[in-house]
Design a protein around this motif. Structure first.
Motif, PDB file in Angstrom:
ATOM      1  N   LEU A 183     -14.741  21.866  -3.427  1.00  0.00           N
ATOM      2  CA  LEU A 183     -14.711  23.238  -2.948  1.00  0.00           C
ATOM      3  C   LEU A 183     -16.118  23.811  -2.822  1.00  0.00           C
ATOM      4  CD1 LEU A 183     -12.713  25.520  -2.169  1.00  0.00           C
ATOM      5  CD2 LEU A 183     -12.957  26.356  -4.515  1.00  0.00           C
ATOM      6  N   SER A 184     -17.021  23.395  -3.713  1.00  0.00           N
ATOM      7  CA  SER A 184     -18.395  23.887  -3.670  1.00  0.00           C
ATOM      8  C   SER A 184     -19.273  23.064  -2.736  1.00  0.00           C
ATOM      9  CB  SER A 184     -18.991  23.890  -5.084  1.00  0.00           C
ATOM     10  OG  SER A 184     -18.973  22.592  -5.644  1.00  0.00           O
ATOM     11  N   GLY A 185     -18.712  22.075  -2.028  1.00  0.00           N
ATOM     12  CA  GLY A 185     -19.456  21.300  -1.049  1.00  0.00           C
ATOM     13  C   GLY A 185     -20.165  20.087  -1.601  1.00  0.00           C
ATOM     14  N   ASN A 186     -19.942  19.746  -2.867  1.00  0.00           N
ATOM     15  CA  ASN A 186     -20.608  18.602  -3.490  1.00  0.00           C
ATOM     16  C   ASN A 186     -19.684  17.385  -3.403  1.00  0.00           C
ATOM     17  OD1 ASN A 186     -22.230  16.907  -4.986  1.00  0.00           O
ATOM     18  ND2 ASN A 186     -22.635  18.425  -6.583  1.00  0.00           N
ATOM     19  N   GLN A 187     -19.598  16.810  -2.196  1.00  0.00           N
ATOM     20  CA  GLN A 187     -18.645  15.729  -1.957  1.00  0.00           C
ATOM     21  C   GLN A 187     -19.009  14.465  -2.726  1.00  0.00           C
ATOM     22  OE1 GLN A 187     -18.745  14.004   1.909  1.00  0.00           O
ATOM     23  NE2 GLN A 187     -16.591  13.408   1.899  1.00  0.00           N
ATOM     24  N   GLU A 188     -20.303  14.131  -2.758  1.00  0.00           N
ATOM     25  CA  GLU A 188     -20.723  12.882  -3.415  1.00  0.00           C
ATOM     26  C   GLU A 188     -20.389  12.886  -4.898  1.00  0.00           C
ATOM     27  OE1 GLU A 188     -24.818  12.213  -2.647  1.00  0.00           O
ATOM     28  OE2 GLU A 188     -24.559  11.897  -0.492  1.00  0.00           O
ATOM     29  N   LYS A 189     -20.589  14.023  -5.550  1.00  0.00           N
ATOM     30  CA  LYS A 189     -20.269  14.112  -6.975  1.00  0.00           C
ATOM     31  C   LYS A 189     -18.774  13.989  -7.203  1.00  0.00           C
ATOM     32  CE  LYS A 189     -21.141  16.982 -11.060  1.00  0.00           C
ATOM     33  NZ  LYS A 189     -21.721  18.273 -11.546  1.00  0.00           N
ATOM     34  N   ALA A 190     -17.981  14.584  -6.299  1.00  0.00           N
ATOM     35  CA  ALA A 190     -16.523  14.486  -6.425  1.00  0.00           C
ATOM     36  C   ALA A 190     -16.056  13.047  -6.269  1.00  0.00           C
ATOM     37  CB  ALA A 190     -15.851  15.380  -5.382  1.00  0.00           C
ATOM     38  N   ILE A 191     -16.623  12.319  -5.285  1.00  0.00           N
ATOM     39  CA  ILE A 191     -16.258  10.921  -5.081  1.00  0.00           C
ATOM     40  C   ILE A 191     -16.651  10.077  -6.291  1.00  0.00           C
ATOM     41  CG2 ILE A 191     -16.748   8.876  -3.691  1.00  0.00           C
ATOM     42  CD1 ILE A 191     -16.979  10.679  -1.267  1.00  0.00           C
ATOM     43  N   LEU A 244     -17.310  14.750 -20.810  1.00  0.00           N
ATOM     44  CA  LEU A 244     -16.378  15.494 -19.975  1.00  0.00           C
ATOM     45  C   LEU A 244     -16.929  15.651 -18.561  1.00  0.00           C
ATOM     46  CD1 LEU A 244     -13.640  16.931 -20.621  1.00  0.00           C
ATOM     47  CD2 LEU A 244     -14.957  19.051 -20.774  1.00  0.00           C
ATOM     48  N   PRO A 245     -16.183  15.235 -17.535  1.00  0.00           N
ATOM     49  CA  PRO A 245     -16.656  15.390 -16.159  1.00  0.00           C
ATOM     50  C   PRO A 245     -16.337  16.779 -15.610  1.00  0.00           C
ATOM     51  CG  PRO A 245     -14.584  14.221 -16.144  1.00  0.00           C
ATOM     52  CD  PRO A 245     -14.906  14.502 -17.604  1.00  0.00           C
ATOM     53  N   GLU A 246     -17.064  17.172 -14.580  1.00  0.00           N
ATOM     54  CA  GLU A 246     -16.716  18.395 -13.871  1.00  0.00           C
ATOM     55  C   GLU A 246     -15.507  18.131 -12.991  1.00  0.00           C
ATOM     56  OE1 GLU A 246     -16.002  21.515 -13.304  1.00  0.00           O
ATOM     57  OE2 GLU A 246     -18.103  21.994 -13.730  1.00  0.00           O
ATOM     58  N   SER A 247     -14.744  19.171 -12.734  1.00  0.00           N
ATOM     59  CA  SER A 247     -13.551  19.033 -11.901  1.00  0.00           C
ATOM     60  C   SER A 247     -13.925  18.581 -10.488  1.00  0.00           C
ATOM     61  CB  SER A 247     -12.814  20.377 -11.831  1.00  0.00           C
ATOM     62  OG  SER A 247     -11.821  20.356 -10.840  1.00  0.00           O
ATOM     63  N   ALA A 248     -13.277  17.500 -10.025  1.00  0.00           N
ATOM     64  CA  ALA A 248     -13.528  17.016  -8.666  1.00  0.00           C
ATOM     65  C   ALA A 248     -13.060  18.047  -7.639  1.00  0.00           C
ATOM     66  CB  ALA A 248     -12.821  15.685  -8.439  1.00  0.00           C
ATOM     67  N   ARG A 249     -12.023  18.780  -7.940  1.00  0.00           N
ATOM     68  CA  ARG A 249     -11.547  19.824  -7.034  1.00  0.00           C
ATOM     69  C   ARG A 249     -12.610  20.903  -6.867  1.00  0.00           C
ATOM     70  NH1 ARG A 249      -5.786  19.458  -6.497  1.00  0.00           N
ATOM     71  NH2 ARG A 249      -4.890  18.003  -8.007  1.00  0.00           N
ATOM     72  N   VAL A 308     -11.877  14.563   2.288  1.00  0.00           N
ATOM     73  CA  VAL A 308     -11.996  15.782   3.077  1.00  0.00           C
ATOM     74  C   VAL A 308     -12.721  16.837   2.258  1.00  0.00           C
ATOM     75  CG1 VAL A 308     -10.733  17.661   4.193  1.00  0.00           C
ATOM     76  CG2 VAL A 308      -9.921  15.315   4.402  1.00  0.00           C
ATOM     77  N   ILE A 309     -13.725  17.459   2.863  1.00  0.00           N
ATOM     78  CA  ILE A 309     -14.436  18.548   2.220  1.00  0.00           C
ATOM     79  C   ILE A 309     -13.748  19.843   2.586  1.00  0.00           C
ATOM     80  CG2 ILE A 309     -16.653  19.753   2.002  1.00  0.00           C
ATOM     81  CD1 ILE A 309     -18.056  17.234   2.828  1.00  0.00           C
ATOM     82  N   SER A 310     -13.209  20.516   1.602  1.00  0.00           N
ATOM     83  CA  SER A 310     -12.523  21.775   1.867  1.00  0.00           C
ATOM     84  C   SER A 310     -13.515  22.817   2.369  1.00  0.00           C
ATOM     85  CB  SER A 310     -11.846  22.298   0.596  1.00  0.00           C
ATOM     86  OG  SER A 310     -10.884  21.392   0.134  1.00  0.00           O
ATOM     87  N   GLN A 312     -17.360  30.189 -10.405  1.00  0.00           N
ATOM     88  CA  GLN A 312     -18.648  30.249  -9.718  1.00  0.00           C
ATOM     89  C   GLN A 312     -19.535  29.052 -10.037  1.00  0.00           C
ATOM     90  OE1 GLN A 312     -19.804  32.409  -7.545  1.00  0.00           O
ATOM     91  NE2 GLN A 312     -18.391  34.131  -7.635  1.00  0.00           N
ATOM     92  N   TYR A 313     -19.569  28.626 -11.297  1.00  0.00           N
ATOM     93  CA  TYR A 313     -20.522  27.609 -11.739  1.00  0.00           C
ATOM     94  C   TYR A 313     -19.877  26.339 -12.286  1.00  0.00           C
ATOM     95  CZ  TYR A 313     -23.415  31.778 -11.481  1.00  0.00           C
ATOM     96  OH  TYR A 313     -24.030  32.924 -11.051  1.00  0.00           O
ATOM     97  N   GLY A 314     -18.564  26.265 -12.298  1.00  0.00           N
ATOM     98  CA  GLY A 314     -17.888  25.060 -12.736  1.00  0.00           C
ATOM     99  C   GLY A 314     -17.108  25.252 -14.014  1.00  0.00           C
ATOM    100  N   ARG A 315     -15.988  24.520 -14.109  1.00  0.00           N
ATOM    101  CA  ARG A 315     -15.140  24.626 -15.301  1.00  0.00           C
ATOM    102  C   ARG A 315     -15.860  24.122 -16.549  1.00  0.00           C
ATOM    103  NH1 ARG A 315     -12.816  26.729 -11.158  1.00  0.00           N
ATOM    104  NH2 ARG A 315     -10.869  25.873 -10.320  1.00  0.00           N
ATOM    105  N   LYS A 316     -16.556  23.009 -16.409  1.00  0.00           N
ATOM    106  CA  LYS A 316     -17.261  22.415 -17.546  1.00  0.00           C
ATOM    107  C   LYS A 316     -18.337  23.350 -18.068  1.00  0.00           C
ATOM    108  CE  LYS A 316     -19.977  18.341 -18.841  1.00  0.00           C
ATOM    109  NZ  LYS A 316     -20.517  17.036 -18.371  1.00  0.00           N
ATOM    110  N   THR A 317     -19.065  23.997 -17.172  1.00  0.00           N
ATOM    111  CA  THR A 317     -20.134  24.911 -17.572  1.00  0.00           C
ATOM    112  C   THR A 317     -19.583  26.083 -18.371  1.00  0.00           C
ATOM    113  OG1 THR A 317     -21.426  24.322 -15.603  1.00  0.00           O
ATOM    114  CG2 THR A 317     -22.005  26.380 -16.724  1.00  0.00           C
TER     115      THR A 317
END
Length: 547
Positions: free
Chosen positions: A266-274, A257-262, A294-296, A145-150
């Motif tokens: 999936l959560s719609g945060n494309q810019e952070k993933a890039i 440690l970065p948050e998972s780009a996947r 591609v935004i899933s 729900q809130y991210g792997r890193k969190t």
């Protein structure tokens, strides 16, 4: 500034299945073109202010698309993954291995110092597994729900806080509650494997996750050495406090440690993933794939019902039993090893039990230097299991590796029916522990691979919770039932692993050579249509390039 006569452009070729390669194409004026694995398009020059010409697609390279998996495969394994391996291994060693190993050291010490009866000593171990069992699903849900890193950061800080407080427990009831809260935090540690796996290329994933077992061994060895130094002089309270301090180092490293780009996609945060993918590419010295990420499709994440869709129902149920059997057998063998070594051989246990019954239940013995040495040897026996699993998992597949590990453990358990000497007993116990340990790691490889991003953390969390159920039950078999019948105890462990071997063979999905799934809305076969089709020459077919 691009020379209109001649320029050299670095192009990344990637296949949707994960294989990648890089090449340099000489693009000559009048024949400006770019090739992306099966896509060959004539491009119109665009006039720049200084008169130089550049292909239109380089001004707006968004006609082709790629997914996070494609980017991870194209960037490959490099400096970033090495750093991530160390950070993940530190979490595994400090937050998991050390806190588990301390159970075998703390229990006999408090048994003697506080004159605890045997059932209260056993409860000190069980309460940790109760905490882990009750929290595993929760941490998986938080991570989805809130991210792997969190989720990982909260669980580590939780364990650090209550681990230190355990050292100040004044009475038995306090340390019982505090160790249960420590177990609650440890339940979130498997999410480090989820985060780790989502940054690994397909070819390196199995080997890297298996090598995390090395950090488990390092953590347990460090804990035993720390106990040798601390227990004779400072006592168990300082051991608890010092054992929690490595978690503080991991908490600091979490800022890197970065948050998972996947997860971000999936959560719609494309810019952070890039941004994360560009950071990895920079550290690895590799170029990013051309095109648009591609935004899933955004979907509900961390829902229990997603584990029981028609596509995953049998996989989930079989994995729950496999994880239960792994922990039930692994921790049971650890307890049985002590019993067998103290008796000398299996046939001597019955006579030894009669002698023990005549003694006071409060009779205790402090751990000696010889006991710590035995603990070290037992821990080191897991290294051969890791090496064997590492060698076979990409050759015969994940399912067969787990099945083989369970079968060897079951066979060694049956051989213990023979009245063998101590040397043969040691060999059989070490072989059994090596293979059950390797099977545990194979399950850690398979589980993140089989579930899609939306439910990956929850799937691993629920499996981890089922493992804690097995760990919670096994003391009643390895200690209580053993008093009644040695052979019945061995039959229970052997039979359980034999069933787990069959369950491994019946898993409907083999993940060997398969990329991580992004969405649960498309089944595996549908997801690969248009992505895995390759012509004999090694490039994708036109249908694949038009996805």
């Amino acid at each position: 500034i691009i020379n209109p006569c001649f320029c050299v452009l670095r192009v990344v070729k990637f296949r949707r299945t994960g294989e990648s390669s890089r090449s340099e194409e000489d693009v000559v004026s009048g024949e400006h073109e770019i090739q992306i694995e099966g896509v060959r398009t004539e491009l119109e020059p665009v006039e720049l202010e200084d008169g130089a010409a550049v292909p239109k697609e380089f001004a707006n390279p968004t006609d082709d698309t790629f997914m996070v998996e494609d980017a991870v495969e194209a960037i490959g394994f490099g400096k970033f993954q090495w750093k991530l391996s160390v950070v993940t291994g530190l979490a595994w060693a400090s937050n998991y291995a050390m806190e588990m190993m301390i159970l075998s050291i703390l229990a006999p010490q408090l048994h003697c110092e506080w004159r605890l009866p045997s059932w209260q000593v056993a409860l000190l171990t069980s309460v940790v597994f109760v905490g882990m069992m009750s929290s595993s699903t929760l941490w998986g849900n938080i991570s989805d729900q809130y991210g792997r890193k969190t989720g990982l950061k909260i669980s580590v800080l939780w364990t650090l806080y209550y681990g230190i407080l355990s050292g100040f427990a004044p009475v038995y009831s306090w340390i019982l509650v505090l160790r249960g809260l420590v177990g609650f935090g440890i339940g979130g540690v498997p999410q480090s494997v989820t985060l780790y796996a989502e940054f690994l290329p397909m070819k390196a994933r199995a080997k890297c996750i298996l090598l995390i077992e090395v950090f488990w061994a390092i953590g347990t060895v460090f804990e035993v050495l720390l106990a040798v130094l601390v227990m004779p002089t400072l006592g168990w309270r300082w051991l608890l406090i010092l054992s929690a301090l490595p978690l503080l180092l991991f908490a600091v490293l979490c800022f890197w440690l970065p948050e998972s780009a996947r997860y971000d996609v999936l959560s719609g945060n494309q810019e952070k993933a890039i941004a994360t993918l560009k950071r990895i590419a920079t550290e690895n010295g590799a170029p990013m794939p051309l095109g648009k990420l591609v935004i899933s499709r955004q979907e509900d994440r961390g829902k229990m019902r997603d584990l029981f869709t028609p596509h995953f129902r049998w996989t989930t149920l079989l994995l729950w039993f496999i994880w239960f059997s792994n922990a039930f057998s692994y921790y049971g063998l650890v307890l049985l090893t002590t019993e067998f070594f103290q008796a000398g051989d299996v046939c001597s246990i019955s006579s030894r039990r009669e002698e023990v019954k005549a003694k006071c239940s409060l009779t205790c013995e402090y751990l000696t230097e010889e006991d710590y040495t035995d603990l070290l040897w037992t821990t080191l026996s897991e290294f051969p299991g890791v090496l064997v699993t590492l060698w076979i998992i990409d050759r015969i597949g994940r399912k067969k590796t787990m099945a083989l590990s369970f079968f060897v453990f079951s066979f060694c358990s049956l051989l213990l029916f023979l009245c063998v000497g101590r040397n043969v007993l040691t060999v059989l116990l070490f072989i059994a522990r090596a293979f059950i340990s390797g099977g545990f790691q194979a399950a850690y490889v398979y589980t993140p691979e089989v579930y899609p991003t939306a439910t990956r953390a929850l799937g691993l969390g629920t499996c981890s919770g089922m493992a804690r159920v097995g760990a919670l039950i096994t003391p009643f078999i390895a200690q209580v039932m053993l008093e009644s019948s040695v052979y019945l105890t061995l039959v229970v462990y052997s039979g359980c692993c034999l069933l787990a071997a069959v369950a491994s063979c019946f898993l409907p999905i083999e993940t060997k050579g398969r990329g991580l799934q992004e969405s649960s809305h498309r089944e595996w076969g549908q997801e690969m249509v248009g992505r895995g089709s390759h012509s004999p020459g090694g490039t994708r077919s036109n249908s694949g390039s038009q996805e």
